[in-house]
Design an enzyme around this catalytic site. Structure first.
Site, PDB file in Angstrom:
ATOM      1  N   TYR A 109     -11.762   1.496   2.675  1.00  0.00           N
ATOM      2  CA  TYR A 109     -10.633   2.212   2.084  1.00  0.00           C
ATOM      3  C   TYR A 109     -10.360   1.646   0.696  1.00  0.00           C
ATOM      4  O   TYR A 109     -10.150   0.456   0.536  1.00  0.00           O
ATOM      5  CB  TYR A 109      -9.423   2.027   2.995  1.00  0.00           C
ATOM      6  CG  TYR A 109      -8.218   2.898   2.712  1.00  0.00           C
ATOM      7  CD1 TYR A 109      -8.196   3.856   1.714  1.00  0.00           C
ATOM      8  CD2 TYR A 109      -7.079   2.746   3.478  1.00  0.00           C
ATOM      9  CE1 TYR A 109      -7.080   4.640   1.492  1.00  0.00           C
ATOM     10  CE2 TYR A 109      -5.951   3.528   3.272  1.00  0.00           C
ATOM     11  CZ  TYR A 109      -5.966   4.472   2.274  1.00  0.00           C
ATOM     12  OH  TYR A 109      -4.860   5.244   2.052  1.00  0.00           O
TER      13      TYR A 109
ATOM     14  N   HIS B 216       0.201  -3.387  -2.165  1.00  0.00           N
ATOM     15  CA  HIS B 216      -1.069  -3.211  -1.462  1.00  0.00           C
ATOM     16  C   HIS B 216      -1.863  -4.510  -1.376  1.00  0.00           C
ATOM     17  O   HIS B 216      -2.601  -4.710  -0.414  1.00  0.00           O
ATOM     18  CB  HIS B 216      -1.881  -2.088  -2.106  1.00  0.00           C
ATOM     19  CG  HIS B 216      -1.426  -0.747  -1.648  1.00  0.00           C
ATOM     20  ND1 HIS B 216      -0.278  -0.156  -2.123  1.00  0.00           N
ATOM     21  CD2 HIS B 216      -1.936   0.099  -0.718  1.00  0.00           C
ATOM     22  CE1 HIS B 216      -0.106   0.999  -1.521  1.00  0.00           C
ATOM     23  NE2 HIS B 216      -1.095   1.177  -0.661  1.00  0.00           N
TER      24      HIS B 216
END
Length: 105
Positions: free
Chosen positions: A42, A23
């Site tokens: 997010y 990520h």
């Protein structure tokens, strides 16, 4: 109007560092898709005791966001992540929406 969504997913044992690495190197195409389909702010958090991931995202349009799952880049990301988390047969993460109980702005 903006919508807030929170959900949980399950990370496989011993995969926290790899999840974070992937990520931290999120593909530009994935970032672009998230924004194109109305996602912003997010965040994903890990409960290290249970290996549950808790995601939070703000969405501009729920119907538009629902279409993001059918994009090629989303499906490619799911396949890339399938070896380190619990998934459905199509490699999408098993994701459980959480019920909002309180909000303070």
């Amino acid at each position: 109007m903006s919508y807030r969504r929170c959900f949980k997913m399950k990370l496989n044992e011993g995969c926290a560092e790899e999840y974070k690495i992937r990520h931290n190197n999120l593909w530009d195409e994935m970032k672009d898709m998230i924004h194109k389909y109305g996602g912003e702010n997010y965040s994903i958090f890990l409960d290290e005791e249970t290996n549950f991931l808790y995601g939070y995202i703000e969405l501009k349009d729920l119907e538009l966001w629902s279409k993001s799952a059918s994009t090629d880049i989303c499906k490619k990301w799911w396949t890339y992540m399938a070896d380190i988390m619990e998934t459905n047969e199509d490699n999408s993460p098993i994701s459980i929406d959480l019920k909002e109980m309180f909000y303070l702005k």
